[in-house]
Design a protein around this motif. Structure first.
Motif, mmCIF file in Angstrom:
data_model
loop_
_atom_site.group_PDB
_atom_site.id
_atom_site.type_symbol
_atom_site.label_atom_id
_atom_site.label_comp_id
_atom_site.label_asym_id
_atom_site.label_seq_id
_atom_site.Cartn_x
_atom_site.Cartn_y
_atom_site.Cartn_z
ATOM 1 N N ASP A 142 0.835 -1.192 0.000
ATOM 2 C CA ASP A 142 0.000 0.000 0.000
ATOM 3 C C ASP A 142 0.870 1.242 0.000
ATOM 4 O O ASP A 142 1.871 1.313 0.695
ATOM 5 C CB ASP A 142 -0.918 0.027 1.224
ATOM 6 N N HIS A 143 0.451 2.212 -0.789
ATOM 7 C CA HIS A 143 1.156 3.493 -0.855
ATOM 8 C C HIS A 143 0.192 4.576 -0.406
ATOM 9 O O HIS A 143 -0.928 4.664 -0.898
ATOM 10 C CB HIS A 143 1.636 3.780 -2.283
ATOM 11 N N ARG A 144 0.624 5.385 0.509
ATOM 12 C CA ARG A 144 -0.196 6.464 1.041
ATOM 13 C C ARG A 144 -0.221 7.634 0.074
ATOM 14 O O ARG A 144 0.775 7.978 -0.544
ATOM 15 C CB ARG A 144 0.377 6.907 2.386
ATOM 16 N N ALA A 145 -1.389 8.244 -0.068
ATOM 17 C CA ALA A 145 -1.538 9.398 -0.936
ATOM 18 C C ALA A 145 -0.638 10.533 -0.448
ATOM 19 O O ALA A 145 -0.396 10.695 0.745
ATOM 20 C CB ALA A 145 -2.989 9.866 -0.957
ATOM 21 N N ASP A 194 -3.953 14.287 5.924
ATOM 22 C CA ASP A 194 -3.996 15.294 6.991
ATOM 23 C C ASP A 194 -2.682 15.409 7.749
ATOM 24 O O ASP A 194 -2.539 16.226 8.631
ATOM 25 C CB ASP A 194 -5.159 15.033 7.945
ATOM 26 N N GLY A 195 -1.737 14.578 7.409
ATOM 27 C CA GLY A 195 -0.398 14.739 7.959
ATOM 28 C C GLY A 195 -0.131 14.061 9.276
ATOM 29 O O GLY A 195 0.261 12.912 9.312
ATOM 30 N N SER A 196 -0.358 14.735 10.361
ATOM 31 C CA SER A 196 0.147 14.344 11.679
ATOM 32 C C SER A 196 -0.062 12.878 12.056
ATOM 33 O O SER A 196 0.885 12.147 12.258
ATOM 34 C CB SER A 196 -0.457 15.249 12.742
ATOM 35 N N GLU A 197 -1.263 12.437 12.188
ATOM 36 C CA GLU A 197 -1.531 11.077 12.638
ATOM 37 C C GLU A 197 -1.540 10.075 11.489
ATOM 38 O O GLU A 197 -1.378 8.891 11.704
ATOM 39 C CB GLU A 197 -2.869 11.015 13.374
ATOM 40 N N GLY A 198 -1.803 10.537 10.279
ATOM 41 C CA GLY A 198 -1.858 9.634 9.142
ATOM 42 C C GLY A 198 -3.062 8.715 9.154
ATOM 43 O O GLY A 198 -3.080 7.694 8.488
ATOM 44 N N SER A 199 -4.100 9.076 9.915
ATOM 45 C CA SER A 199 -5.249 8.194 10.040
ATOM 46 C C SER A 199 -6.371 8.528 9.069
ATOM 47 O O SER A 199 -7.387 7.852 9.071
ATOM 48 C CB SER A 199 -5.780 8.234 11.469
ATOM 49 N N GLU A 204 -5.030 5.008 0.689
ATOM 50 C CA GLU A 204 -3.879 4.178 0.353
ATOM 51 C C GLU A 204 -4.214 3.374 -0.893
ATOM 52 O O GLU A 204 -5.349 2.945 -1.073
ATOM 53 C CB GLU A 204 -3.530 3.259 1.520
ATOM 54 N N VAL A 205 -3.229 3.204 -1.756
ATOM 55 C CA VAL A 205 -3.420 2.509 -3.017
ATOM 56 C C VAL A 205 -2.398 1.394 -3.140
ATOM 57 O O VAL A 205 -1.222 1.590 -2.851
ATOM 58 C CB VAL A 205 -3.242 3.475 -4.220
ATOM 59 N N ALA A 206 -2.858 0.234 -3.573
ATOM 60 C CA ALA A 206 -1.970 -0.871 -3.906
ATOM 61 C C ALA A 206 -2.328 -1.301 -5.323
ATOM 62 O O ALA A 206 -3.502 -1.339 -5.688
ATOM 63 C CB ALA A 206 -2.139 -2.025 -2.938
ATOM 64 N N GLU A 261 -9.234 3.464 2.772
ATOM 65 C CA GLU A 261 -8.984 4.575 3.683
ATOM 66 C C GLU A 261 -8.237 4.005 4.876
ATOM 67 O O GLU A 261 -8.588 2.945 5.390
ATOM 68 C CB GLU A 261 -10.294 5.205 4.140
ATOM 69 N N SER A 262 -7.245 4.714 5.329
ATOM 70 C CA SER A 262 -6.420 4.191 6.422
ATOM 71 C C SER A 262 -7.199 4.010 7.716
ATOM 72 O O SER A 262 -6.843 3.173 8.529
ATOM 73 C CB SER A 262 -5.207 5.085 6.652
ATOM 74 N N ASP A 263 -8.289 4.772 7.911
ATOM 75 C CA ASP A 263 -9.054 4.607 9.143
ATOM 76 C C ASP A 263 -10.028 3.438 9.081
ATOM 77 O O ASP A 263 -10.625 3.067 10.085
ATOM 78 C CB ASP A 263 -9.760 5.903 9.532
ATOM 79 N N ILE A 264 -10.198 2.805 7.902
ATOM 80 C CA ILE A 264 -11.032 1.604 7.749
ATOM 81 C C ILE A 264 -10.228 0.596 6.918
ATOM 82 O O ILE A 264 -10.564 0.289 5.777
ATOM 83 C CB ILE A 264 -12.372 1.926 7.052
ATOM 84 N N PRO A 265 -9.139 0.058 7.453
ATOM 85 C CA PRO A 265 -8.220 -0.750 6.644
ATOM 86 C C PRO A 265 -8.774 -2.077 6.148
ATOM 87 O O PRO A 265 -8.253 -2.630 5.181
ATOM 88 C CB PRO A 265 -7.033 -0.978 7.576
ATOM 89 N N ASP A 266 -9.827 -2.600 6.762
ATOM 90 C CA ASP A 266 -10.373 -3.878 6.311
ATOM 91 C C ASP A 266 -11.323 -3.740 5.126
ATOM 92 O O ASP A 266 -11.752 -4.742 4.562
ATOM 93 C CB ASP A 266 -11.083 -4.588 7.459
#
Length: 62
Positions: A5-8, A12-17, A21-23, A33-38
Motif C-alpha cells: 500500500d502506498h499512502r496518498a 492530513d499529515g500528523s496522525e496519518g489516520s 492508500e493505493v496498492a 482509507e487508512s481509518d477503515i483498513p479492512d
C-alpha cells in the motif's frame, strides 16, 4: 502476490489516520482509507481512467 500500500501524497499529515492508500497489481487497483483498513475498493486502471476523464471534462457534474 503481495501488494504494497502506498499512502496518498495529500493527507492530513500528523496522525496519518485519514488518508487514501493505493496498492496496484498489473490488472487491478486496490483502494482503502487508512481509518477503515479492512474495507477495500478493487477496480481496474481503465475504470479509474474513465472516472477521472469524466470528472475532468465535467461530464459527471450535476
Amino acid at each position: 502476490m503481495r501488494r504494497a500500500d502506498h499512502r496518498a501524497s495529500f493527507s492530513d499529515g500528523s496522525e496519518g489516520s485519514t488518508c487514501v492508500e493505493v496498492a496496484a497489481t498489473p490488472t487491478t487497483l486496490h483502494l482503502r482509507e487508512s481509518d477503515i483498513p479492512d474495507t477495500r475498493l478493487t477496480t481496474t486502471p481503465s475504470a479509474v481512467a474513465q472516472l477521472l476523464a469524466g470528472i475532468r471534462s465535467g461530464a459527471l457534474g450535476s
